[in-house]
Design a protein around this motif. Structure first.
Motif, PDB file in Angstrom:
ATOM      1  N   VAL A  84       0.751  -1.223  -0.205  1.00 20.44           N
ATOM      2  CA  VAL A  84      -0.051   0.038  -0.045  1.00 20.44           C
ATOM      3  C   VAL A  84       0.697   1.109   0.027  1.00 20.44           C
ATOM      4  N   SER A  85       2.011   1.038   0.509  1.00 18.55           N
ATOM      5  CA  SER A  85       2.744   2.298   0.807  1.00 18.55           C
ATOM      6  C   SER A  85       4.187   2.369  -0.253  1.00 18.55           C
ATOM      7  N   GLY A  86       4.564   1.380  -0.883  1.00 21.31           N
ATOM      8  CA  GLY A  86       5.610   1.445  -1.878  1.00 21.31           C
ATOM      9  C   GLY A  86       6.881   1.012  -1.130  1.00 21.31           C
ATOM     10  N   THR A  87       7.861   1.670  -1.543  1.00 19.61           N
ATOM     11  CA  THR A  87       9.240   1.449  -0.980  1.00 19.61           C
ATOM     12  C   THR A  87       9.690   2.700  -0.532  1.00 19.61           C
ATOM     13  N   THR A  88      10.855   2.410   0.457  1.00 19.97           N
ATOM     14  CA  THR A  88      11.642   3.552   1.181  1.00 19.97           C
ATOM     15  C   THR A  88      12.142   4.357  -0.029  1.00 19.97           C
ATOM     16  N   MET A  89      12.117   5.673   0.060  1.00 25.62           N
ATOM     17  CA  MET A  89      12.577   6.438  -1.236  1.00 25.62           C
ATOM     18  C   MET A  89      13.548   7.515  -0.395  1.00 25.62           C
ATOM     19  N   VAL A  90      13.247   8.389   0.123  1.00 24.59           N
ATOM     20  CA  VAL A  90      14.033   9.459   0.912  1.00 24.59           C
ATOM     21  C   VAL A  90      14.230   9.535   2.358  1.00 24.59           C
ATOM     22  N   PRO A  91      15.303   9.548   2.992  1.00 26.25           N
ATOM     23  CA  PRO A  91      15.499   9.390   4.306  1.00 26.25           C
ATOM     24  C   PRO A  91      15.509  10.901   5.026  1.00 26.25           C
ATOM     25  N   PHE A  92      14.937  10.902   6.295  1.00 27.21           N
ATOM     26  CA  PHE A  92      14.985  12.187   6.900  1.00 27.21           C
ATOM     27  C   PHE A  92      16.152  12.126   7.888  1.00 27.21           C
ATOM     28  N   ASP A  93      17.283  12.319   7.419  1.00 23.79           N
ATOM     29  CA  ASP A  93      18.389  12.123   8.344  1.00 23.79           C
ATOM     30  C   ASP A  93      19.444  13.132   8.525  1.00 23.79           C
ATOM     31  N   ASP A  94      20.702  13.108   8.565  1.00 18.75           N
ATOM     32  CA  ASP A  94      21.576  14.218   8.399  1.00 18.75           C
ATOM     33  C   ASP A  94      21.952  14.820   7.103  1.00 18.75           C
ATOM     34  N   ALA A  95      21.274  14.231   5.989  1.00 24.28           N
ATOM     35  CA  ALA A  95      21.517  14.443   4.662  1.00 24.28           C
ATOM     36  C   ALA A  95      20.649  13.957   3.617  1.00 24.28           C
ATOM     37  N   PRO A  96      19.353  14.093   3.773  1.00 21.17           N
ATOM     38  CA  PRO A  96      18.318  13.551   2.869  1.00 21.17           C
ATOM     39  C   PRO A  96      18.683  13.531   1.558  1.00 21.17           C
ATOM     40  N   GLU A  97      19.591  14.702   0.871  1.00 20.14           N
ATOM     41  CA  GLU A  97      19.647  14.748  -0.412  1.00 20.14           C
ATOM     42  C   GLU A  97      20.690  13.572  -1.085  1.00 20.14           C
ATOM     43  N   ASN A  98      21.502  13.112  -0.074  1.00 17.15           N
ATOM     44  CA  ASN A  98      22.191  11.998  -0.211  1.00 17.15           C
ATOM     45  C   ASN A  98      21.754  10.684  -0.616  1.00 17.15           C
ATOM     46  N   MET A  99      20.341  10.304  -0.026  1.00 16.20           N
ATOM     47  CA  MET A  99      19.507   9.216   0.018  1.00 16.20           C
ATOM     48  C   MET A  99      20.351   7.983   0.351  1.00 16.20           C
ATOM     49  N   ASP A 100      21.212   8.029   1.355  1.00 19.61           N
ATOM     50  CA  ASP A 100      21.726   7.194   2.017  1.00 19.61           C
ATOM     51  C   ASP A 100      21.048   6.596   3.172  1.00 19.61           C
ATOM     52  N   ILE A 101      20.387   5.437   2.966  1.00 23.70           N
ATOM     53  CA  ILE A 101      19.362   4.960   4.186  1.00 23.70           C
ATOM     54  C   ILE A 101      19.723   4.142   5.253  1.00 23.70           C
ATOM     55  N   PRO A 102      20.501   3.096   4.934  1.00 24.69           N
ATOM     56  CA  PRO A 102      20.707   2.266   6.220  1.00 24.69           C
ATOM     57  C   PRO A 102      22.226   2.564   6.877  1.00 24.69           C
ATOM     58  N   HIS A 103      21.635   3.446   8.252  1.00 25.87           N
ATOM     59  CA  HIS A 103      22.978   4.039   8.888  1.00 25.87           C
ATOM     60  C   HIS A 103      22.397   4.544  10.113  1.00 25.87           C
ATOM     61  N   ASP A 104      23.202   5.062  11.046  1.00 24.16           N
ATOM     62  CA  ASP A 104      22.772   5.428  12.200  1.00 24.16           C
ATOM     63  C   ASP A 104      22.796   7.066  12.643  1.00 24.16           C
ATOM     64  N   ARG A 105      22.412   7.613  11.549  1.00 20.54           N
ATOM     65  CA  ARG A 105      22.326   9.137  11.758  1.00 20.54           C
ATOM     66  C   ARG A 105      21.046   9.841  11.615  1.00 20.54           C
TER      67      ARG A 105
END
Length: 185
Positions: A84-105
């Motif tokens: 219903v929601s699709g895939t993970t796209m953009v993270p809201f982390d320390d640098a969303p523009e990098n689209m780096d998802i799996p980390h601890d920031r």
């Protein structure tokens, strides 16, 4: 300037012992996207991954509810949200523009389960990386949903709760709240 907002409501609250809720706003202005998220009653002192999810083909995403609990274990895990929601796209982390998802920031909630997040993102960089990943520069925020994830490692989860991403287990990826992003005038 284009404004979007999501009212974020609890998910899995009957199983995690808190009813996480809050709001998210997204303001597109010139070449910037300002993201503001404020959450209440999340699991305390816990890192909370947060992202927008959606479908690369532009189909409108919907929020998951307990109806998506396909294996009837009482939890709606990350994998069960995808239809219903699709895939993970953009993270809201320390640098969303990098689209780096799996980390601890990602944000960490305080003793009361509160956190506030604000980030000003360079829109051209985000759009370029979004296009590389999903084939279009158009973020289509009004067709996306936001998820807040994360429960303490001390919470006992059944083996049926899926969500291993890289070195992060289902405690990190379990959705705790969700909201539909809508354009506001």
């Amino acid at each position: 300037m284009t404004n979007y907002k999501a009212e974020i409501v609890p998910l899995n609250d009957g199983k995690i012992g808190t009813s996480a809720h809050g709001t998210a706003t997204f303001i597109e202005d010139n070449n910037q996207l300002t993201i503001t998220i404020e959450m209440f009653d999340t699991p305390a002192n816990t890192e909370h991954w947060e992202h927008f999810h959606g479908f690369p083909d532009g189909k409108a995403a919907d929020i998951a509810t307990i109806v998506q609990d396909a294996n009837n274990d009482g939890f709606v895990d990350l994998m069960e949200t995808e239809p219903v929601s699709g895939t993970t796209m953009v993270p809201f982390d320390d640098a969303p523009e990098n689209m780096d998802i799996p980390h601890d920031r990602y944000p960490v909630s305080d003793d009361n389960g509160h956190f506030s997040y604000t980030k000003v993102v360079p829109l051209p960089t985000l759009q370029t990386n979004f296009e590389a990943a999903f084939g279009s520069k158009n973020l289509q925020l009004d067709k996306r949903v936001i998820y807040i994830h994360g429960v303490p490692q001390s919470l006992e989860l059944p083996d049926t709760v899926a969500g291993m991403v890289a070195d992060f287990d289902a405690h990190v990826t379990l959705p705790i709240a969700v909201g539909k992003i809508k354009r506001v005038d």
